[in-house]
Enzyme design. Sequence first.
Site, PDB file in Angstrom:
ATOM      1  N   HIS A  97     -16.940 -13.518  -3.937  1.00  0.00           N
ATOM      2  CA  HIS A  97     -16.115 -13.696  -5.140  1.00  0.00           C
ATOM      3  C   HIS A  97     -16.424 -15.045  -5.803  1.00  0.00           C
ATOM      4  CE1 HIS A  97     -13.856 -10.146  -4.277  1.00  0.00           C
ATOM      5  NE2 HIS A  97     -13.210 -10.631  -3.240  1.00  0.00           N
TER       6      HIS A  97
ATOM      7  N   HIS B 213     -16.833 -13.059   2.719  1.00  0.00           N
ATOM      8  CA  HIS B 213     -16.236 -12.179   1.710  1.00  0.00           C
ATOM      9  C   HIS B 213     -15.799 -12.989   0.485  1.00  0.00           C
ATOM     10  CE1 HIS B 213     -13.715  -8.754   0.263  1.00  0.00           C
ATOM     11  NE2 HIS B 213     -12.954  -9.741  -0.201  1.00  0.00           N
ATOM     12  N   GLU B 214     -15.054 -14.055   0.735  1.00  0.00           N
ATOM     13  CA  GLU B 214     -14.573 -14.881  -0.366  1.00  0.00           C
ATOM     14  C   GLU B 214     -15.710 -15.615  -1.062  1.00  0.00           C
ATOM     15  OE1 GLU B 214     -11.648 -14.646  -1.523  1.00  0.00           O
ATOM     16  OE2 GLU B 214     -10.872 -13.406   0.112  1.00  0.00           O
TER      17      GLU B 214
END
Length: 344
Positions: free
Chosen positions: A21, A17-18
């Site tokens: 980003h 997920h990170e």
Amino acid sequence: MKFVIALLIFSVIILFHELGHFLLAKKNGVRVNEFCLGLGPTLVGFTKGETKYSIKLLPFGGACMMEGEDEDSQSEGSFNSKSVWARMAVVAAGPVFNFIMAYILSVIVIGCSGYDAPQITGVSEGYAAEEAGMQAGDTIVRINGKPIHFMREISMYSYFHPNEDWDVVYERDGKTTEVALTAKLDEETGTKRIGITYGNSPRIRVNALQTLKYAVYEVKYWICVTFDSLRYLVTGKVSVNELSGPVGIVKSIGDTYDYNKSISIKATVMSMLYMAILLSANLGVMNLLPIPALDGGRLVFFIVEAIRGKRVDPDKEGMVHFIGFALLMALMVFVMFNDIRKLF
């Protein structure tokens, strides 16, 4: 061992997920000050280029800390110095990467084990399915207009739509038939049934192209289950006491591991991958909800900015996110306490 596996699954999902980003931030020229796994004090870390990479003490969560992300900074390389579309892309990338991860894992699972065909195992005497001529082995294609691809979808539809009449499309020997099934009261359970029974369905092996297609259906299934569960929570059909946080999820992963390890190594691996698919798709959906402090809440402000051509007052936006974060933390504490209470 099962707790190590649970933490590993959590860590990989959060890291992915990170990573979404992080990669979109780098792509759009946003300076990333720190990319970390976990929360709290730093256990180990190193700096490469402009970014510090670290592992924190608490093995839950993670972060991609960008320059000027939480402040009104317009310095070169800061998050807020970029266009609204670039910022939207960076924020949306986290949930999107969760869906990508869920899809990749689905390809692996379906490629190795096939999928659970929506073939019924029988019909109950005296109910609508029997009266309509349905038989064991019939493959359900559609229920009330909803396409069906897996056996799980039949049981989930029944769970989320109790006491309803069904308009069913099914296949038998290559022929498609549509029947209207009127639910009948079961005196023993006090609920209405249409009389279809289902259990261990056959696993259907598919070729490479079909694997890619059914992996899409797999991710779609878990996204729909998440939305239906949220709908039940909002309408009060599911109590907040039934919510599970990290403790409850770790227990669920552990129970699944214990059950499958006695069957085979393959069953254990496949079950852990299924859990990862579920959690990754769930995290993607939850983060896209328009709730302050979550990615979806931030996207709402960016959409407003794109429409009006002017950024929302940073102080007001920050206050909204702060309140949302505080409420989310309170909810997490409640859910964690509830999970611990269930253990005893």
